[in-house]
Design a protein around this motif. Structure first.
Motif: not given
Length: 308
Positions: A38, A250, A289
Motif C-alpha cells: 500500500v 491498507s 493496493a
C-alpha cells in the motif's frame, strides 16, 4: 537509487483459501507485506524487510512486490519452505498456519542495505512477525535500534491466534511502548484482551503507549484517532463491499503514507485519506493496493454525495 522513507518489517506468506470440499486457491499475502505494498503503490518510497521462499510461492511474492514498486533490496529469497496460512473457512474465519523453520524466520538484519537507518523516517512492525521466533526477537531489536536512532515507529498488532499465548503480552507491551503510531481494530482489542471489555482494553493499550497516536478502526462504523486527550472521528465511507480482506492493512499503510506525503496536514485529513483507502480496498476483491488517484476519487465522490 535512494533508500526508502518507509520500511515495513514482518511476514509475507501465501494464503490457501478453501472454496469447497475439493477446491482451494492461493493468494500472496501477509499483513506486513500488504502494508508495504500500500505504501509503495501510494507513491512513498517503501521497502518490505522480510524473507520469502525460493519457489513458486516466493516468486509470486517477489513479482507482486516489484509490480507494487517496493524497493527490492530489502526482500530476500532463501532455500526454505514457504510460510502458509490455511484458511479453512472465511465465514466464520477459521485458519491455521504452517511455518516450522519457514523462510520468514530466516530474516537477517545484517543483510539490510547499508545506510537504511540513516534515511528511513517511519519504521513499521506488526502481526506475526513479532510473534514467531527467532524472527520476533530480531525485529524487536531492530525496533529498539530505530527508536534509539530517533526514527518514528508504527505498530499494528493485528491479532492472530498465536498471540493468545500469554508470553505475547510482554511483546505487546514492549512494542506499544516504542510506538509513535499504533493501530488497533475493535476485533484486535477483543482478541488481545479477552478478559477486558473494549474500553478497558483500549485504556490498557494507551497506558502502555502514552506517547502514541492510537488509531482505532471499527469497520463500517468508522474510525477514531486518539492523541493525548483529543479524539478525531472519521465515519466509514459507504461502498459496495466485495470483501474486507486487507482493509486494516491498507488503513495503516495509507495513514503512514499520508503522514509522509503531507506532513503539515491536520490529523483529520490523514484520517480521511486512510478511511478512503480502506473503502477502495473493500470495494475490490482481495488485498488490493490502491493508487493516490483512486483514493482521492473516493474522497471526491463522497464529498459530492455520490457513494460508490
Amino acid at each position: 537509487m535512494n533508500l526508502p522513507r518507509l520500511v515495513i518489517f514482518g511476514e509475507a506468506l501465501t494464503d490457501f483459501i478453501r472454496d469447497d470440499a475439493n477446491h482451494w486457491h492461493s493468494l500472496a499475502g501477509g499483513s506486513c507485506w500488504n502494508v508495504a505494498r500500500v505504501g509503495a503503490r501510494l507513491g512513498v518510497p517503501t521497502g518490505f524487510a522480510g524473507t520469502v521462499s525460493r519457489d513458486v510461492f516466493g516468486d509470486e511474492l517477489m513479482q507482486q512486490s516489484a509490480e507494487a514498486g517496493l524497493d527490492m533490496r530489502f526482500t530476500r529469497q532463501v532455500d526454505r519452505a514457504p510460510f502458509l496460512a490455511m484458511v479453512v473457512s472465511k465465514q466464520p474465519p477459521q485458519y491455521f498456519f504452517i511455518g516450522e523453520n519457514s523462510a520468514d524466520l530466516a530474516f537477517d538484519p545484517a543483510a539490510l542495505p547499508a545506510g537504511w537507518l540513516d534515511t528511513v523516517e517511519i519504521v513499521h512492525f506488526g502481526s506475526l512477525g513479532v510473534v514467531r521466533e527467532p524472527l520476533a526477537s530480531r525485529l524487536i531489536d531492530v525496533a529498539k535500534a530505530a527508536r534509539a536512532a530517533g526514527k518514528r515507529i508504527s505498530f499494528d498488532p493485528n491479532f492472530r491466534a498465536p498471540m493468545a499465548d500469554p508470553a505475547y503480552r510482554d511483546t505487546l507491551r514492549t512494542m506499544a511502548g516504542l510506538a509513535d503510531y499504533l493501530k488497533v481494530s475493535d476485533e484486535d482489542l477483543t482478541g488481545l484482551f479477552p478478559e477486558l471489555d473494549e474500553a478497558a482494553a483500549l485504556a490498557q493499550i494507551r497506558a502502555w503507549a502514552p506517547q502514541a497516536a492510537v488509531l482505532v478502526t471499527r469497520g463500517a462504523a468508522g474510525m477514531e484517532l486518539l492523541v493525548g486527550d483529543q479524539t478525531v472521528f472519521q465515519p466509514g465511507f459507504e461502498v459496495t463491499v466485495a470483501d474486507t480482506v486487507g482493509c486494516g492493512d491498507s488503513c495503516v499503510g495509507s495513514w503512514m503514507a499520508s503522514l509522509l506525503m503531507r506532513p503539515d496536514a491536520p490529523a483529520a485529513a490523514h484520517l480521511r485519506f486512510a478511511a478512503a483507502c480502506a473503502a477502495v480496498v473493500a470495494s475490490r476483491a482481495g488485498a488490493y493496493a490502491p493508487t493516490v488517484a483512486e483514493v482521492n476519487a473516493m474522497i471526491d465522490a463522497h464529498a459530492a454525495g455520490q457513494p460508490r
